[in-house]
Design a protein around this motif. Structure first.
Motif, mmCIF file in Angstrom:
data_model
loop_
_atom_site.group_PDB
_atom_site.id
_atom_site.type_symbol
_atom_site.label_atom_id
_atom_site.label_comp_id
_atom_site.label_asym_id
_atom_site.label_seq_id
_atom_site.Cartn_x
_atom_site.Cartn_y
_atom_site.Cartn_z
ATOM 1 N N THR A 152 0.796 -1.225 0.000
ATOM 2 C CA THR A 152 0.000 0.000 0.000
ATOM 3 C C THR A 152 0.830 1.276 0.000
ATOM 4 O O THR A 152 0.328 2.323 -0.399
ATOM 5 C CB THR A 152 -0.946 0.029 1.220
ATOM 6 N N GLY B 209 -5.896 -5.363 8.473
ATOM 7 C CA GLY B 209 -6.574 -4.268 7.797
ATOM 8 C C GLY B 209 -6.199 -2.917 8.367
ATOM 9 O O GLY B 209 -6.063 -1.924 7.634
ATOM 10 N N ALA C 163 -3.028 -1.995 6.844
ATOM 11 C CA ALA C 163 -3.225 -1.509 5.482
ATOM 12 C C ALA C 163 -3.740 -0.075 5.484
ATOM 13 O O ALA C 163 -3.404 0.723 4.605
ATOM 14 C CB ALA C 163 -4.215 -2.417 4.742
ATOM 15 N N ALA C 164 -4.572 0.266 6.475
ATOM 16 C CA ALA C 164 -5.105 1.629 6.564
ATOM 17 C C ALA C 164 -4.017 2.625 6.936
ATOM 18 O O ALA C 164 -3.973 3.752 6.425
ATOM 19 C CB ALA C 164 -6.238 1.675 7.586
ATOM 20 N N THR D 139 -9.949 2.126 2.506
ATOM 21 C CA THR D 139 -9.568 1.079 3.448
ATOM 22 C C THR D 139 -10.427 1.125 4.706
ATOM 23 O O THR D 139 -10.820 0.081 5.245
ATOM 24 C CB THR D 139 -8.081 1.221 3.820
ATOM 25 N N LEU E 265 -12.711 -1.890 6.249
ATOM 26 C CA LEU E 265 -12.545 -2.382 7.609
ATOM 27 C C LEU E 265 -13.864 -2.377 8.379
ATOM 28 O O LEU E 265 -14.189 -3.314 9.103
ATOM 29 C CB LEU E 265 -11.525 -1.516 8.346
ATOM 30 N N GLY F 294 -15.064 2.966 -2.550
ATOM 31 C CA GLY F 294 -14.969 2.141 -1.358
ATOM 32 C C GLY F 294 -16.224 1.339 -1.088
ATOM 33 O O GLY F 294 -16.164 0.161 -0.724
ATOM 34 N N GLY G 182 -9.219 -5.450 4.883
ATOM 35 C CA GLY G 182 -8.787 -4.083 4.634
ATOM 36 C C GLY G 182 -7.754 -3.959 3.537
ATOM 37 O O GLY G 182 -7.331 -2.856 3.222
ATOM 38 N N CYS G 183 -7.308 -5.083 2.960
ATOM 39 C CA CYS G 183 -6.300 -5.034 1.900
ATOM 40 C C CYS G 183 -6.971 -4.752 0.558
ATOM 41 O O CYS G 183 -7.944 -5.408 0.196
ATOM 42 C CB CYS G 183 -5.541 -6.350 1.832
ATOM 43 N N VAL G 184 -6.447 -3.787 -0.183
ATOM 44 C CA VAL G 184 -7.089 -3.402 -1.442
ATOM 45 C C VAL G 184 -6.446 -4.062 -2.652
ATOM 46 O O VAL G 184 -6.912 -3.880 -3.776
ATOM 47 C CB VAL G 184 -7.041 -1.867 -1.628
#
Length: 490
Positions: free
Chosen positions: A30, A147, A150-151, A310, A314, A368, A472-474
């Motif tokens: 990310t 997540g 990731a955020a 993200t 979540l 999102g 939370g992973c994109v």
């Protein structure tokens, strides 16, 4: 022996270990996009070098992630996980000290190898270590904390790029590894699948799959040159892809057995995955550049700008998964890509001096919500399309397909959009090409929506259900580990 309780001290150490390890790979996926403009200027790299900075990592990760899981089953999940963490940290250090674009790209490829070892291993350790009654909760905590990582990634990455410099984006992984490895050695029990000793490793299949992706990626990135070498590389990519399919159909123990694709729904959902994650990969690669090159955002501003996607995932992914179980996956997998299409098209309003509240935020919120709507039902449908004993393999294939789609999108979109080698240095040129690229992403999402509507059906009531509920992973769908007998009985 899977008997560790989550409330015990050892259970908490195991959870911390797996979260630290998976966070390394998740943070890296990310934060690097945010650092690309500064990397290009510092190393005097053209757009192709920036594409390879992203794709060298994705190439080895996508090509080897299934093999990484198999190595853990055979030689010990803790051992392979620790090797992956150390490998990833050493490669990250090489990335941070890279004196040129070429060295950085090579180090990124090595980083992907480490990611392929530690990513499946982190979840496999949880499933192999915890008592069946605590396993679902442990997986939920693992995915939730991952997540959060990731955020934080884009925000932290932007702060590092604007502060001490882009090299610290990679140096950050070293202290995480120094913390993770001794905890794993002291507190995480070793486990392995005794049945895997009776099976061979599909080294040939993994090599052919990775080589095919490498050849095709090179041909797409270098296609502007129009040389004989580019054409020969493209043909080599097609030839190795055909060879990969042939080997997988005829090996006694293939990495990707062809019988799993006998399920039409499994095949269809993986094709949907390819289109959806191609759009996502292209979007996140170019959006971070657009915000910095065209709209004048700092690296920190661009990283923070992308945070709402993200956060929405979540907060709402578990609820979206529950809704998909109630109404079936067809509607979420049809509506989700349509919402993402709207979000991508709203990004066409993001140009010079774009205001965050009125231009950027609406696009990201809609994007999102679309991702929230489709990601959890997508994973559930993949698992529901195969027998329980194939659930881990099906998840791994779907995860690899998503990463390969993002890899190819990063290679192809600049070519489709007409971006020249120095496009990211010219706000006007990049802005025009970005609009074309977003239209291409929108078309891919519309195709995914139509395909989902035509092919996806409600799964059987007794199908396997995902253990990862918070996501939370994109960059890829949740990865579900190989199911043990106890898990299958639950």
């Amino acid at each position: 022996m899977a008997d560790v309780r989550l409330a015990s001290a050892q259970g908490k150490w195991i959870l911390l270990t797996t979260v630290l390890g998976s966070s390394m790979a998740m943070l890296d996926s990310t934060v690097v996009n945010v650092a690309l403009p500064r990397i290009g200027l510092d190393l005097d790299a053209d757009l192709a070098a920036l594409q390879w900075t992203v794709n060298a990592y994705m190439l080895t990760l996508a090509g080897l992630i299934l093999l990484g899981g198999a190595l853990g089953d055979r030689f010990g999940r803790r051992k392979v996980f620790v090797v992956g963490v150390v490998w990833f940290a050493v490669a990250s250090l090489l990335c941070g000290i890279a004196p040129s674009g070429g060295v950085l790209i090579a180090a990124r490829a090595l980083q992907g190898v480490g990611g392929a070892l530690l990513t499946p291993g982190s979840l496999a350790l949880i499933q192999a270590s915890f008592h069946p009654d605590d396993r679902a909760k442990a997986v939920g905590l693992w995915s939730g904390f991952g997540g959060i990582g990731a955020a934080v990634g884009p925000f932290l990455g932007g702060w590092l790029v604007d502060g001490p410099g882009w090299r610290w984006v990679f140096f950050l992984n070293v202290p995480l590894a120094l913390l993770c490895v001794p905890i794993a050695a002291r507190h995480v029990p070793e486990s392995a699948d005794g049945r895997s000793h009776d099976r061979g490793f599909d080294i040939l299949g993994a090599t052919l799959g990775a080589a095919s992706l490498a050849f095709i990626t090179y041909a797409l990135i270098e296609a502007r040159a129009g040389t004989v070498a580019v054409a020969a590389t493209a043909l080599a990519g097609v030839a190795t892809a055909v060879a990969f399919i042939y080997v997988e159909r005829h090996r006694p123990d293939p990495m990707m057995p062809s019988e799993i694709f006998a399920s039409r729904q499994f095949t269809a959902v993986n094709i949907v995955t390819l289109f959806v994650y191609a759009a996502f990969g292209g979007f996140f690669f170019l959006a971070a550049l657009q915000l910095q090159v065209v709209s004048g955002y700092s690296a920190l501003g661009a990283g923070a700008a992308l945070l709402p996607i993200t956060v929405l995932m979540l907060l709402l992914s578990a609820r979206a998964g529950a809704l998909g179980e109630r109404i079936g996956p067809r509607i979420p997998l049809t509506v989700g890509p349509l919402l993402c299409t709207a979000g991508v098209l709203l990004m066409l309003r993001v140009g010079p001096d774009a205001a965050y509240a009125t231009d950027v935020l609406p696009a990201l919120l809609v994007m999102g919500l679309g991702m929230v709507t489709l990601v959890a039902p997508l994973t559930a449908t993949v698992l529901a399309s195969v027998t329980t004993d194939h659930a881990g393999l099906a998840s791994g294939i779907n995860n690899a397909a998503a990463r390969a789609a993002g890899l190819l999108a990063v290679a192809a979109l600049p070519l489709i959009a007409g971006m020249g080698p120095e496009a990211y240095r010219s706000p006007t040129q990049f802005d025009s090409a970005f609009d074309t690229a977003m239209l291409a992403c929108a078309i891919a999402l519309l195709v995914a929506s139509a395909l989902a509507y035509a092919t996806v059906r409600r799964p059987a009531p007794d199908c396997h259900h995902p253990e990862c509920h918070t996501h939370g992973c994109v960059t890829a769908p949740p990865l579900e580990g190989t199911q043990t007998g106890e898990t299958a009985e639950k």
